[in-house]
Motif scaffolding. Structure first.
Motif, PDB file in Angstrom:
ATOM      1  N   LYS A  56       0.781  -1.234   0.000  1.00  0.00           N
ATOM      2  CA  LYS A  56       0.000   0.000   0.000  1.00  0.00           C
ATOM      3  C   LYS A  56       0.814   1.287   0.000  1.00  0.00           C
ATOM      4  CE  LYS A  56      -0.879  -0.074   4.972  1.00  0.00           C
ATOM      5  NZ  LYS A  56      -1.892  -0.107   6.001  1.00  0.00           N
ATOM      6  N   PHE A  57       1.982   1.314   0.619  1.00  0.00           N
ATOM      7  CA  PHE A  57       2.721   2.571   0.702  1.00  0.00           C
ATOM      8  C   PHE A  57       3.344   2.986  -0.628  1.00  0.00           C
ATOM      9  CE2 PHE A  57       2.879   1.078   5.167  1.00  0.00           C
ATOM     10  CZ  PHE A  57       2.121   2.093   5.712  1.00  0.00           C
ATOM     11  N   GLU A  58       3.511   2.033  -1.546  1.00  0.00           N
ATOM     12  CA  GLU A  58       4.098   2.368  -2.844  1.00  0.00           C
ATOM     13  C   GLU A  58       3.159   2.023  -4.000  1.00  0.00           C
ATOM     14  OE1 GLU A  58       8.572   2.133  -3.343  1.00  0.00           O
ATOM     15  OE2 GLU A  58       8.191   0.486  -1.950  1.00  0.00           O
ATOM     16  N   LYS A  59       1.887   1.904  -3.715  1.00  0.00           N
ATOM     17  CA  LYS A  59       0.898   1.561  -4.731  1.00  0.00           C
ATOM     18  C   LYS A  59       0.928   2.608  -5.853  1.00  0.00           C
ATOM     19  CE  LYS A  59      -2.789  -1.084  -5.533  1.00  0.00           C
ATOM     20  NZ  LYS A  59      -2.565  -2.452  -5.882  1.00  0.00           N
ATOM     21  N   ASN A  60       0.966   2.137  -7.094  1.00  0.00           N
ATOM     22  CA  ASN A  60       0.923   2.998  -8.286  1.00  0.00           C
ATOM     23  C   ASN A  60       2.088   3.984  -8.370  1.00  0.00           C
ATOM     24  OD1 ASN A  60      -1.593   1.809  -9.020  1.00  0.00           O
ATOM     25  ND2 ASN A  60      -2.627   3.217  -7.626  1.00  0.00           N
ATOM     26  N   MET A  61       3.256   3.586  -7.873  1.00  0.00           N
ATOM     27  CA  MET A  61       4.415   4.497  -7.872  1.00  0.00           C
ATOM     28  C   MET A  61       5.460   4.067  -8.888  1.00  0.00           C
ATOM     29  SD  MET A  61       3.981   6.782  -5.359  1.00  0.00           S
ATOM     30  CE  MET A  61       5.131   7.167  -4.097  1.00  0.00           C
ATOM     31  N   ASP A  62       5.925   5.039  -9.651  1.00  0.00           N
ATOM     32  CA  ASP A  62       7.072   4.908 -10.542  1.00  0.00           C
ATOM     33  C   ASP A  62       8.118   5.923 -10.113  1.00  0.00           C
ATOM     34  OD1 ASP A  62       6.202   2.871 -12.202  1.00  0.00           O
ATOM     35  OD2 ASP A  62       5.356   4.210 -13.693  1.00  0.00           O
ATOM     36  N   ASN A  63       9.275   5.871 -10.747  1.00  0.00           N
ATOM     37  CA  ASN A  63      10.343   6.840 -10.479  1.00  0.00           C
ATOM     38  C   ASN A  63      10.660   6.921  -8.979  1.00  0.00           C
ATOM     39  OD1 ASN A  63      10.725   7.981 -13.265  1.00  0.00           O
ATOM     40  ND2 ASN A  63       8.542   8.354 -12.979  1.00  0.00           N
ATOM     41  N   VAL A  64      10.709   5.767  -8.336  1.00  0.00           N
ATOM     42  CA  VAL A  64      10.926   5.714  -6.890  1.00  0.00           C
ATOM     43  C   VAL A  64      12.419   5.726  -6.585  1.00  0.00           C
ATOM     44  CG1 VAL A  64      10.528   4.395  -4.777  1.00  0.00           C
ATOM     45  CG2 VAL A  64       8.765   4.455  -6.554  1.00  0.00           C
ATOM     46  N   GLN A  79      14.970   9.160   2.963  1.00  0.00           N
ATOM     47  CA  GLN A  79      14.054  10.012   2.195  1.00  0.00           C
ATOM     48  C   GLN A  79      13.603   9.222   0.964  1.00  0.00           C
ATOM     49  OE1 GLN A  79      15.874  13.639   0.853  1.00  0.00           O
ATOM     50  NE2 GLN A  79      13.964  14.457   0.034  1.00  0.00           N
ATOM     51  N   ASN A  80      12.357   8.742   1.007  1.00  0.00           N
ATOM     52  CA  ASN A  80      11.792   7.999  -0.119  1.00  0.00           C
ATOM     53  C   ASN A  80      10.917   8.935  -0.937  1.00  0.00           C
ATOM     54  OD1 ASN A  80      13.009   5.695   0.789  1.00  0.00           O
ATOM     55  ND2 ASN A  80      11.169   4.805   1.651  1.00  0.00           N
ATOM     56  N   ARG A  81      11.038   8.813  -2.259  1.00  0.00           N
ATOM     57  CA  ARG A  81      10.296   9.708  -3.148  1.00  0.00           C
ATOM     58  C   ARG A  81       9.834   8.907  -4.357  1.00  0.00           C
ATOM     59  NH1 ARG A  81      11.390  13.979  -7.089  1.00  0.00           N
ATOM     60  NH2 ARG A  81      10.057  15.730  -6.552  1.00  0.00           N
ATOM     61  N   GLY A  82       8.617   9.183  -4.815  1.00  0.00           N
ATOM     62  CA  GLY A  82       8.115   8.499  -5.997  1.00  0.00           C
ATOM     63  C   GLY A  82       6.946   9.252  -6.603  1.00  0.00           C
ATOM     64  N   TYR A  83       6.648   8.895  -7.847  1.00  0.00           N
ATOM     65  CA  TYR A  83       5.573   9.559  -8.579  1.00  0.00           C
ATOM     66  C   TYR A  83       4.374   8.620  -8.684  1.00  0.00           C
ATOM     67  CZ  TYR A  83       3.120  12.176 -12.178  1.00  0.00           C
ATOM     68  OH  TYR A  83       2.172  12.888 -12.885  1.00  0.00           O
ATOM     69  N   ASN A  84       3.223   9.067  -8.148  1.00  0.00           N
ATOM     70  CA  ASN A  84       1.993   8.297  -8.250  1.00  0.00           C
ATOM     71  C   ASN A  84       1.383   8.614  -9.612  1.00  0.00           C
ATOM     72  OD1 ASN A  84      -0.828   7.587  -8.153  1.00  0.00           O
ATOM     73  ND2 ASN A  84      -0.575   7.297  -5.952  1.00  0.00           N
ATOM     74  N   THR A 170       9.596 -14.371  -6.810  1.00  0.00           N
ATOM     75  CA  THR A 170      10.096 -13.241  -7.605  1.00  0.00           C
ATOM     76  C   THR A 170       9.223 -12.930  -8.817  1.00  0.00           C
ATOM     77  OG1 THR A 170      11.593 -14.688  -8.824  1.00  0.00           O
ATOM     78  CG2 THR A 170      12.478 -13.602  -6.851  1.00  0.00           C
ATOM     79  N   ASP A 171       8.308 -13.836  -9.181  1.00  0.00           N
ATOM     80  CA  ASP A 171       7.373 -13.540 -10.274  1.00  0.00           C
ATOM     81  C   ASP A 171       6.415 -12.421  -9.876  1.00  0.00           C
ATOM     82  OD1 ASP A 171       8.498 -15.507 -11.858  1.00  0.00           O
ATOM     83  OD2 ASP A 171       7.045 -17.039 -11.248  1.00  0.00           O
ATOM     84  N   GLU A 172       6.289 -12.167  -8.574  1.00  0.00           N
ATOM     85  CA  GLU A 172       5.387 -11.123  -8.082  1.00  0.00           C
ATOM     86  C   GLU A 172       6.053  -9.742  -8.002  1.00  0.00           C
ATOM     87  OE1 GLU A 172       2.059 -11.527  -7.414  1.00  0.00           O
ATOM     88  OE2 GLU A 172       2.383 -13.521  -8.274  1.00  0.00           O
ATOM     89  N   LEU A 173       7.330  -9.661  -8.330  1.00  0.00           N
ATOM     90  CA  LEU A 173       8.015  -8.360  -8.274  1.00  0.00           C
ATOM     91  C   LEU A 173       7.449  -7.397  -9.314  1.00  0.00           C
ATOM     92  CD1 LEU A 173      11.737  -9.421  -7.798  1.00  0.00           C
ATOM     93  CD2 LEU A 173      10.374  -8.071  -6.205  1.00  0.00           C
ATOM     94  N   ILE A 174       7.350  -6.145  -8.918  1.00  0.00           N
ATOM     95  CA  ILE A 174       6.983  -5.057  -9.823  1.00  0.00           C
ATOM     96  C   ILE A 174       8.290  -4.395 -10.247  1.00  0.00           C
ATOM     97  CG2 ILE A 174       5.901  -2.774  -9.952  1.00  0.00           C
ATOM     98  CD1 ILE A 174       3.865  -3.810  -7.884  1.00  0.00           C
ATOM     99  N   TRP A 175       8.502  -4.293 -11.548  1.00  0.00           N
ATOM    100  CA  TRP A 175       9.702  -3.632 -12.051  1.00  0.00           C
ATOM    101  C   TRP A 175       9.366  -2.174 -12.285  1.00  0.00           C
ATOM    102  CZ3 TRP A 175      14.294  -5.858 -11.653  1.00  0.00           C
ATOM    103  CH2 TRP A 175      14.279  -7.231 -11.327  1.00  0.00           C
ATOM    104  N   VAL A 176      10.054  -1.309 -11.571  1.00  0.00           N
ATOM    105  CA  VAL A 176       9.732   0.120 -11.496  1.00  0.00           C
ATOM    106  C   VAL A 176      10.233   0.856 -12.728  1.00  0.00           C
ATOM    107  CG1 VAL A 176      10.004   2.207 -10.102  1.00  0.00           C
ATOM    108  CG2 VAL A 176       9.849  -0.037  -8.992  1.00  0.00           C
ATOM    109  N   LYS A 177       9.364   1.672 -13.307  1.00  0.00           N
ATOM    110  CA  LYS A 177       9.753   2.514 -14.453  1.00  0.00           C
ATOM    111  C   LYS A 177      10.427   3.774 -13.938  1.00  0.00           C
ATOM    112  CE  LYS A 177       5.862   0.968 -17.210  1.00  0.00           C
ATOM    113  NZ  LYS A 177       4.547   1.318 -17.706  1.00  0.00           N
ATOM    114  N   HIS A 178      11.464   4.179 -14.657  1.00  0.00           N
ATOM    115  CA  HIS A 178      12.165   5.435 -14.353  1.00  0.00           C
ATOM    116  C   HIS A 178      12.244   6.232 -15.642  1.00  0.00           C
ATOM    117  CE1 HIS A 178      13.437   4.650 -10.227  1.00  0.00           C
ATOM    118  NE2 HIS A 178      13.556   3.389 -10.608  1.00  0.00           N
TER     119      HIS A 178
END
Length: 180
Positions: A56-64, A79-84, A170-178
């Protein structure tokens, strides 16, 4: 009424204590081991989150990204930062990390909502501190980090194999877009 209060107050405090205790899980998954001879100073700085499990804390986040810096008291500022991308807004969380034993073992606890602490365990890192595999306190939390917004395939495979051996799906990992 006094009898009720004598029972209700200790029961309420006991439940509250149990909730706090259960939410302060700073363990390490069975089969995982934290990096030894860890160099905390080399770990400081900016990291790009390459992969994570959905929670839940990183739901729909890219560029983290996560940026670690030393606080005057010796703790580490997180300091965590990301774009919803759904809400189209940047989110930021500031927390604190502390070593569980000593700075040469990569086992920390981190908090964004004191007094609640969570485990943060660096379980693999390359010699140059450019790529890190980080486990939480259970098989629900795993992160792959990089100093740049990409990761070599050899490191990716190394981290995935290690995580699978520990028991991570590891099939459940989300690969984050940057892209920003």
């Amino acid at each position: 009424m006094k009898t009720f209060q004598k029972i209700a107050i200790p029961v309420s405090l006991g439940i509250l204590g149990l909730i706090v205790f259960n939410s302060c899980s700073v363990g390490i998954p069975k089969g995982a081991a934290a990096v030894q001879n860890f160099n905390a100073d080399k770990y400081l700085g900016k990291w790009y989150e390459m992969a994570r499990f959905d929670y839940k804390f990183e739901k729909n986040m890219d560029n983290v990204t996560a940026t670690y810096s030393l606080n005057p008291d010796g703790t580490i500022k997180v300091q965590n930062r990301g774009y919803n991308y759904v809400k189209k807004e940047w989110k930021e969380s500031i927390g604190e990390a502390k070593f569980l034993k000593n700075k040469s073992e990569a086992r920390l606890k981190v908090s964004f909502f004191k007094p609640i602490w969570a485990g943060y365990n660096v379980i693999d890192i390359d010699d140059d501190y450019q790529y890190a595999l980080v486990a939480g306190s259970s098989l629900k939390y795993l992160w792959i980090l990089s100093r740049a917004p990409e990761i070599p395939e050899s490191i990716r495979q190394r981290f995935l194999e290690k995580a699978k051996k520990i028991g991570y799906d590891t099939d459940e990992l989300i690969w984050v877009k940057h892209n920003q």
